[in-house]
Write an enzyme that holds these catalytic residues in place. Structure first.
Site, PDB file in Angstrom:
ATOM      1  N   ASP A 256     -24.584  10.602 -21.856  1.00 48.90           N
ATOM      2  CA  ASP A 256     -24.114  12.094 -22.534  1.00 48.90           C
ATOM      3  C   ASP A 256     -24.003  11.660 -24.130  1.00 48.90           C
ATOM      4  O   ASP A 256     -22.952  10.651 -24.484  1.00 48.90           O
ATOM      5  CB  ASP A 256     -22.898  12.522 -21.826  1.00 48.90           C
ATOM      6  CG  ASP A 256     -22.672  13.946 -22.343  1.00 48.90           C
ATOM      7  OD1 ASP A 256     -22.621  14.636 -21.387  1.00 48.90           O
ATOM      8  OD2 ASP A 256     -22.064  14.091 -23.452  1.00 48.90           O
TER       9      ASP A 256
ATOM     10  N   GLN B 126     -20.561  25.844 -18.612  1.00 47.90           N
ATOM     11  CA  GLN B 126     -21.944  25.275 -18.671  1.00 47.90           C
ATOM     12  C   GLN B 126     -22.414  25.628 -20.032  1.00 47.90           C
ATOM     13  O   GLN B 126     -22.385  26.937 -20.475  1.00 47.90           O
ATOM     14  CB  GLN B 126     -22.797  25.558 -17.883  1.00 47.90           C
ATOM     15  CG  GLN B 126     -24.386  24.985 -17.878  1.00 47.90           C
ATOM     16  CD  GLN B 126     -25.338  25.495 -16.818  1.00 47.90           C
ATOM     17  OE1 GLN B 126     -24.946  26.256 -15.815  1.00 47.90           O
ATOM     18  NE2 GLN B 126     -26.696  25.008 -16.832  1.00 47.90           N
TER      19      GLN B 126
ATOM     20  N   HIS C  39     -27.505  20.125 -14.553  1.00 52.90           N
ATOM     21  CA  HIS C  39     -27.482  18.893 -14.775  1.00 52.90           C
ATOM     22  C   HIS C  39     -26.229  18.280 -14.174  1.00 52.90           C
ATOM     23  O   HIS C  39     -25.229  19.118 -13.637  1.00 52.90           O
ATOM     24  CB  HIS C  39     -27.311  18.669 -16.410  1.00 52.90           C
ATOM     25  CG  HIS C  39     -26.317  19.264 -16.985  1.00 52.90           C
ATOM     26  ND1 HIS C  39     -26.519  20.685 -17.626  1.00 52.90           N
ATOM     27  CD2 HIS C  39     -24.927  19.208 -17.632  1.00 52.90           C
ATOM     28  CE1 HIS C  39     -25.674  21.295 -18.171  1.00 52.90           C
ATOM     29  NE2 HIS C  39     -24.703  20.224 -18.046  1.00 52.90           N
ATOM     30  N   PHE C  40     -26.014  17.098 -13.667  1.00 53.71           N
ATOM     31  CA  PHE C  40     -25.157  16.402 -12.863  1.00 53.71           C
ATOM     32  C   PHE C  40     -24.314  15.376 -13.886  1.00 53.71           C
ATOM     33  O   PHE C  40     -24.946  14.665 -14.295  1.00 53.71           O
ATOM     34  CB  PHE C  40     -25.383  15.741 -11.642  1.00 53.71           C
ATOM     35  CG  PHE C  40     -26.094  16.633 -10.654  1.00 53.71           C
ATOM     36  CD1 PHE C  40     -27.326  17.099 -10.815  1.00 53.71           C
ATOM     37  CD2 PHE C  40     -25.149  17.172  -9.617  1.00 53.71           C
ATOM     38  CE1 PHE C  40     -27.808  17.990  -9.826  1.00 53.71           C
ATOM     39  CE2 PHE C  40     -25.693  18.139  -8.498  1.00 53.71           C
ATOM     40  CZ  PHE C  40     -27.147  18.535  -8.612  1.00 53.71           C
TER      41      PHE C  40
HETATM   42  P1  AMP Z   1     -22.143  21.315 -19.566  1.00 55.60           P
HETATM   43  O1  AMP Z   1     -20.975  21.586 -20.572  1.00 55.60           O
HETATM   44  O2  AMP Z   1     -21.822  20.851 -18.370  1.00 55.60           O
HETATM   45  O3  AMP Z   1     -23.408  22.230 -19.954  1.00 55.60           O
HETATM   46  O4  AMP Z   1     -22.607  19.689 -20.462  1.00 55.60           O
HETATM   47  C1  AMP Z   1     -23.432  19.751 -21.209  1.00 55.60           C
HETATM   48  C2  AMP Z   1     -23.625  17.910 -21.772  1.00 55.60           C
HETATM   49  O5  AMP Z   1     -24.476  17.994 -22.634  1.00 55.60           O
HETATM   50  C3  AMP Z   1     -22.152  17.884 -22.769  1.00 55.60           C
HETATM   51  O6  AMP Z   1     -21.289  16.887 -22.144  1.00 55.60           O
HETATM   52  C4  AMP Z   1     -22.826  17.473 -23.933  1.00 55.60           C
HETATM   53  O7  AMP Z   1     -22.070  16.417 -24.398  1.00 55.60           O
HETATM   54  C5  AMP Z   1     -24.192  16.751 -23.512  1.00 55.60           C
HETATM   55  N1  AMP Z   1     -25.423  16.996 -24.547  1.00 55.60           N
HETATM   56  C6  AMP Z   1     -25.712  18.014 -25.147  1.00 55.60           C
HETATM   57  N2  AMP Z   1     -26.562  17.618 -25.989  1.00 55.60           N
HETATM   58  C7  AMP Z   1     -27.030  16.524 -25.637  1.00 55.60           C
HETATM   59  C8  AMP Z   1     -27.957  15.532 -26.020  1.00 55.60           C
HETATM   60  N3  AMP Z   1     -28.721  15.818 -26.895  1.00 55.60           N
HETATM   61  N4  AMP Z   1     -28.130  14.320 -25.520  1.00 55.60           N
HETATM   62  C9  AMP Z   1     -27.096  13.927 -24.668  1.00 55.60           C
HETATM   63  N5  AMP Z   1     -26.353  14.750 -23.905  1.00 55.60           N
HETATM   64  C10 AMP Z   1     -26.049  16.064 -24.567  1.00 55.60           C
END
Ligand code: AMP
Length: 137
Positions: free
Chosen positions: A33, A96, A102-103
């Site tokens: 992440d 989300q 995603h997990f």
């Molecule tokens: P959610 O809030 O469950 O949708 O989580 C999305 C996650 O994706 C968050 O923890 C972000 O920090 C992560 N995220 C967003 N963009 C990227 C990226 N380009 N590479 C890795 N993680 C990311």
């Protein structure tokens, strides 16, 4: 809601955007992440285009959870952590933000989550943690 194939994770799957990967096969990708909620925070995603867990075909969900377990086992040894939070948000109402299922695997405690301001992690540190996890896989 229609699946948007331009979402960030779809683009990472297609290698159009960079990611610090820890595991990849034909069906699943795991990567660090970018804004970790704890050191070692890893995301595991099926390559199947699905917005939420509810949209994911059961066989893809079943396979993905096997990889989630595999990464968690490697993480526990590699990072020497006692507890790992498995988090899965389905729907913007749940928080989300990226519309590809995603997990989250977060080496932390549920009581610690949300206490710290989120910010871009130190990329070199994140890469080093990824190497440790990969070495255990
Ligand atoms: P959610 O809030 O469950 O949708 O989580 C999305 C996650 O994706 C968050 O923890 C972000 O920090 C992560 N995220 C967003 N963009 C990227 C990226 N380009 N590479 C890795 N993680 C990311």
């Amino acid at each position: 809601m229609l699946y948007d194939d331009q979402n960030i994770f779809a683009r990472i799957i297609r290698n159009e955007l960079p990611a610090i990967k820890v595991y990849e096969d034909e069906q699943v990708l795991a990567f660090m992440d970018i804004m970790p909620q704890a050191e070692g925070h890893t995301l595991v995603i099926p390559k199947t285009p699905a917005i939420t867990l509810l949209d994911l075909p059961p066989d893809a969900a079943a396979y993905t959870i096997q990889i989630v377990q595999k990464i968690a086992q490697a993480m526990k040894v590699a990072l020497d952590v006692q507890g790992i939070v498995l988090m899965q948000l389905s729907g913007a109402s749940a928080g989300q933000t990226v519309p590809h299922v995603h997990f989250h695997l977060i080496p932390s405690s549920v009581h610690e989550l949300g206490k710290h301001a989120l910010c871009m992690g130190d990329q070199e540190r994140i890469k080093a943690l990824a190497e440790k996890i990969k070495a255990e896989l």
